[in-house]
Motif scaffolding. Structure first.
Motif, PDB file in Angstrom:
ATOM      1  N   ARG A   1     -61.940-116.947  27.101  1.00 55.90           N
ATOM      2  CA  ARG A   1     -61.484-118.132  27.826  1.00 55.90           C
ATOM      3  C   ARG A   1     -60.125-117.882  28.485  1.00 55.90           C
ATOM      4  N   GLU A   2     -59.255-117.114  27.815  1.00 53.35           N
ATOM      5  CA  GLU A   2     -57.915-116.831  28.335  1.00 53.35           C
ATOM      6  C   GLU A   2     -57.893-115.628  29.275  1.00 53.35           C
ATOM      7  N   GLY A   3     -59.032-114.953  29.412  1.00 54.28           N
ATOM      8  CA  GLY A   3     -59.116-113.815  30.319  1.00 54.28           C
ATOM      9  C   GLY A   3     -58.581-112.520  29.759  1.00 54.28           C
ATOM     10  N   PHE A   4     -58.481-112.411  28.443  1.00 50.52           N
ATOM     11  CA  PHE A   4     -58.027-111.172  27.827  1.00 50.52           C
ATOM     12  C   PHE A   4     -59.199-110.225  27.659  1.00 50.52           C
ATOM     13  N   SER A   5     -58.902-108.944  27.767  1.00 50.92           N
ATOM     14  CA  SER A   5     -59.933-107.938  27.587  1.00 50.92           C
ATOM     15  C   SER A   5     -60.002-107.539  26.120  1.00 50.92           C
ATOM     16  N   VAL A   6     -61.199-107.274  25.661  1.00 49.92           N
ATOM     17  CA  VAL A   6     -61.361-106.801  24.296  1.00 49.92           C
ATOM     18  C   VAL A   6     -61.401-105.275  24.264  1.00 49.92           C
ATOM     19  N   LEU A   7     -61.302-104.669  25.432  1.00 48.41           N
ATOM     20  CA  LEU A   7     -61.296-103.208  25.512  1.00 48.41           C
ATOM     21  C   LEU A   7     -59.872-102.684  25.402  1.00 48.41           C
ATOM     22  N   PRO A   8     -59.694-101.486  24.846  1.00 48.28           N
ATOM     23  CA  PRO A   8     -58.374-100.860  24.891  1.00 48.28           C
ATOM     24  C   PRO A   8     -57.962-100.674  26.356  1.00 48.28           C
TER      25      PRO A   8
ATOM     26  N   ALA B   1     -56.948 -98.263  28.235  1.00 47.59           N
ATOM     27  CA  ALA B   1     -57.496 -97.121  28.979  1.00 47.59           C
ATOM     28  C   ALA B   1     -58.950 -97.371  29.374  1.00 47.59           C
ATOM     29  N   LEU B   2     -59.724 -97.942  28.466  1.00 48.00           N
ATOM     30  CA  LEU B   2     -61.129 -98.210  28.801  1.00 48.00           C
ATOM     31  C   LEU B   2     -61.247 -99.331  29.824  1.00 48.00           C
ATOM     32  N   ALA B   3     -60.373-100.332  29.730  1.00 50.19           N
ATOM     33  CA  ALA B   3     -60.387-101.414  30.715  1.00 50.19           C
ATOM     34  C   ALA B   3     -60.051-100.873  32.101  1.00 50.19           C
TER      35      ALA B   3
ATOM     36  N   PRO C   1     -49.058 -93.126  28.895  1.00 56.75           N
ATOM     37  CA  PRO C   1     -50.307 -93.517  28.240  1.00 56.75           C
ATOM     38  C   PRO C   1     -50.083 -94.555  27.136  1.00 56.75           C
ATOM     39  N   PRO C   2     -50.942 -95.574  27.084  1.00 57.00           N
ATOM     40  CA  PRO C   2     -50.874 -96.566  26.018  1.00 57.00           C
ATOM     41  C   PRO C   2     -51.582 -96.023  24.773  1.00 57.00           C
ATOM     42  N   PRO C   3     -51.469 -96.729  23.675  1.00 59.24           N
ATOM     43  CA  PRO C   3     -52.237 -96.298  22.495  1.00 59.24           C
ATOM     44  C   PRO C   3     -53.730 -96.447  22.758  1.00 59.24           C
ATOM     45  N   GLY C   4     -54.509 -95.685  22.078  1.00 56.02           N
ATOM     46  CA  GLY C   4     -55.958 -95.769  22.247  1.00 56.02           C
ATOM     47  C   GLY C   4     -56.513 -94.493  22.833  1.00 56.02           C
ATOM     48  N   PRO C   5     -57.784 -94.524  23.196  1.00 52.49           N
ATOM     49  CA  PRO C   5     -58.415 -93.312  23.728  1.00 52.49           C
ATOM     50  C   PRO C   5     -57.823 -92.931  25.076  1.00 52.49           C
TER      51      PRO C   5
ATOM     52  N   LEU D   1     -57.495 -91.999  29.011  1.00 55.38           N
ATOM     53  CA  LEU D   1     -58.121 -92.619  30.179  1.00 55.38           C
ATOM     54  C   LEU D   1     -59.292 -91.794  30.701  1.00 55.38           C
ATOM     55  N   GLY D   2     -59.116 -90.493  30.823  1.00 54.39           N
ATOM     56  CA  GLY D   2     -60.205 -89.656  31.322  1.00 54.39           C
ATOM     57  C   GLY D   2     -60.473 -89.856  32.800  1.00 54.39           C
TER      58      GLY D   2
END
Length: 135
Positions: A58-65, A67-69, A108-112, A114-115
């Motif tokens: 509803r708030e428009g936040f992504s649930v993806l890390p 890099a994946l977003a 780079p942010p935390p998480g996987p 970017l690739g």
């Protein structure tokens, strides 16, 4: 409903009595959504974080890390560029996504990882021209 359960009374029967009394007083009448079907996003299996996911959507936040977003955003941007009506818009779309890709490459942010690497604008424009010529 602040009443305490009396000693010696079973919990279930005490709760049932509270519900029956509330129904008799009409406290369940005219509740929002009464008689309406359940929303289509109600899942059949219980997810204890359902409300968090719904709030994020509803708030428009992504649930993806991040890099994946960005990877998804980059792929969508490439498709949008290849379908763009003019070369100027192709360049604008690719330049904007390349800025974000370069930012993530160098900070780079935390998480996987970017690739992804920035797109070659001239190559995308060439592909765009080829697609236009095929029409």
């Amino acid at each position: 409903m602040t009443e305490r359960k009396p000693p010696g009374v079973g919990f279930e029967s005490w709760v049932d009595k509270q519900i029956r009394d509330a129904e008799a007083r009409g406290e369940f009448d005219r509740l929002p959504g009464a008689g309406a079907p359940l929303p289509p996003d109600v899942e059949s299996t219980y997810d204890e974080l359902w409300w968090v996911k719904r709030k994020m959507a509803r708030e428009g936040f992504s649930v993806l890390p991040p890099a994946l977003a960005l990877r998804k955003e980059a792929e969508d941007a490439l498709e949008a560029a290849l379908a763009a009506p003019s070369e100027r818009i192709v360049r604008k779309i690719i330049d904007e996504v390349n800025v974000k890709i370069r930012e993530m490459m160098f900070k780079p942010p935390p998480g996987p990882p970017l690739g992804k690497k920035p797109y070659d604008v001239e190559d995308v424009v060439r592909q765009w021209r080829e697609r236009r010529a095929d029409r």
